[in-house]
Design an enzyme around this catalytic site. Structure first.
Site, PDB file in Angstrom:
ATOM      1  CE  LYS A 178      -1.954   2.346   3.357  1.00 11.89           C
ATOM      2  NZ  LYS A 178      -1.880   3.749   2.828  1.00 11.89           N
ATOM      3  CD  GLU A 251      13.380   3.711   8.013  1.00 13.65           C
ATOM      4  OE1 GLU A 251      13.445   4.444   9.039  1.00 13.65           O
ATOM      5  OE2 GLU A 251      13.270   4.159   6.878  1.00 13.65           O
ATOM      6  CB  CYS A 285      13.743   8.887   8.982  1.00 12.77           C
ATOM      7  SG  CYS A 285      13.950   7.594   7.770  1.00 12.77           S
ATOM      8  CD  GLU A 381      11.276  12.102  11.837  1.00 11.88           C
ATOM      9  OE1 GLU A 381      12.132  11.693  11.033  1.00 11.88           O
ATOM     10  OE2 GLU A 381      10.325  11.396  12.232  1.00 11.88           O
TER      11      GLU A 381
END
Length: 479
Positions: A178, A251, A285, A381
């Site tokens: 997806k 991840e 990231c 983040e």
């Protein structure tokens, strides 16, 4: 005059299909803020159909030889290369990324990674057969795990799709993938290209939102769930998968420390860090967005980095002078702007700190200094073109600051002192440590983190092995 929207469709069992109930979502080009396509909003019936197709295809694909799987993946790589312009155009419309940089910096490694896993299919390693008990011979079998439910993110839609499906298919698994609901176009195009290579049902793509992904992970068919995404999403996947003890590959987020010592080449460090921090609008990231600089060179470094930011350009995909395009969606733009709006009084915006233009979701390359370790922008983040700078006094404090976050994906050290570089690489609690560089990746080396950055590896033989299971077979020598 109304422009007809492109119609994207699911790819299930070798056929392109709308959602079973006809629901769709609009797909927006982030560079313009305009809708250019519709995609299926897949529900339980679509997930069931995709899982059934993958399960039906699994026995046949599992029993192919490694050489056959290698040949198929090499054909896919060649086909992607042959239709590179189409794939890059779809990815740019997906994301607003610069066309030139996407063609030069993303498509070639993506194709190379497929070819790497094609080779890895034929290089499975294990302990040698032997007699570990009198009269008994033991052997180890590595087998595919089965159907894999995979969810890819919106920051690198086509490359992360490759990181998902290539090792899984190389190992003999079948896939239901997806893409993000905001970036489905390039993945659907890849399905169209793959259609002529793989048997029906080996590779399936369903479009949809968070609920679609949740239905995939909770489905009883997959043996493994793999996601690249936020920590929140990863925790939800792990919780859902635990209910029937699925394997999980996560991840997740990152907050990479970039530790610059006083003996570093400041000009080179600034140049490389600016690129590694602003590339892809900082939506990476591993981006070099949390810089720690020795106090003796702090002011010089900040001034140079602010100038580099001012010289960095963001803009339309067809502008050859831009380093990066827009943020992916209006929510992401709001999130990045919110971090700057909420900065504490002791912080100083040295460059940027504002939206660029009123069309699309562009944000200026930004530098923020004067920050403390417990500030929100240091601990969380941002996922945008924002580089923060902190000062440290010595190696011990640098290490304390670097490790003092909940993420542990990537890091870098900038110094001419070999011993210091080795000490830092040993003690930095991150899955990757670069020395005097930041962000290069190669197919042969693993990518993946610790702590809240998740577990499991992408790329490399380690990533390939994640999609296999180990079986011990013991036989009596007496017959």
């Amino acid at each position: 005059m109304t422009t007809e929207l492109r119609r994207l469709r699911n790819y299930i069992g070798g056929e392109f299909k709308d959602a079973a109930d006809g629901r769709t979502t609009e797909v927006v080009n982030p560079a313009t803020g305009e809708v250019y396509a519709t995609a299926p909003l897949s529900g339980q019936a679509d997930v069931d159909a995709a899982m059934a197709a993958a399960a039906a295809a699994f026995p046949g694909w599992r029993d192919t030889t490694p050489a056959e799987r290698q040949k198929a993946l090499l054909k896919i790589a060649d086909a992607f290369e042959a239709r590179a312009d189409e794939i890059v155009a779809a990815e740019s419309e997906n994301t607003g990324k610069p066309l030139g940089l996407t063609a030069s910096e993303e498509l070639p490694p993506m194709v190379d990674q497929i070819r790497f896993f094609a080779g890895a299919a034929r290089l499975l390693e294990g302990r040698s057969a032997g007699e570990y008990m009198d009269g008994m011979t033991s052997i180890i079998r590595r087998e595919p795990v089965g159907v894999c439910a995979q969810v890819a993110p919106w920051n690198y839609p086509m490359m992360m799709a490759v990181w998902k499906f290539a090792p899984a298919i190389a190992a003999g698994n079948t896939v239901v993938l997806k893409p993000s609901d905001t970036t489905p176009a390039s993945t659907v195009l890849m399905a169209e290209i793959i259609d002529s290579v793989l048997p029906k049902g080996v590779f399936n793509v369903i479009c949809g939102d968070r609920e679609t992904g949740k239905a995939m992970v909770e489905h009883s068919t997959p043996a493994m769930a793999s996601i690249t995404g936020s920590v929140r999403a990863g925790m939800q996947v792990a919780e859902s998968a635990s209910k029937d003890v699925k394997r999980v590959h996560l991840e997740l987020g990152g907050k990479a420390p970039v530790v610059v010592f006083e003996d570093a080449d400041i000009a080179k460090a600034v140049e490389d860090i600016a690129v590694a921090g602003y590339f892809n609008a900082g939506q990476d990231c591993t981006a070099a967005t949390r810089v720690l600089v020795h106090e003796s060179i702090h002011d010089e470094f900040v001034a140079a980095l602010a100038k580099a930011a001012a010289d960095t350009k963001t803009g339309a995909p067809d502008d050859e002078d831009v380093l990066y395009g827009p943020l992916n969606n209006p929510n992401q733009l709001q999130q990045v702007a919110g971090f700057i709006e909420r900065l504490p009084a002791h912080a100083k915006v040295e460059a940027g700190g504002h939206r660029v233009g009123e069309k699309g979701y562009f944000y200026a390359p930004t530098v923020v200094s004067g920050l403390k370790q417990d500030d929100e922008i240091i601990q969380n983040e941002v996922f945008g073109p924002v580089i923060t700078v902190q000062s440290f006094t010595d190696e011990s404090q640098a290490l304390e600051y670097a490790n003092g976050v909940e993420f542990a994906l990537a890091s870098s050290v900038w110094t001419k002192d070999h011993g210091r570089a080795m000490r830092m690489s040993k003690n930095l609690d991150f899955g990757c440590v670069w020395i005097n560089t930041h962000i290069p990746l190669v197919a042969e080396m693993p990518h993946g983190g610790f702590k809240k950055s998740g577990y499991g590896k992408d790329l490399s033989a380690y990533g390939f092995e994640d999609y296999t299971r180990i079986k011990h077979v013991m036989t009596s020598l007496d017959g």
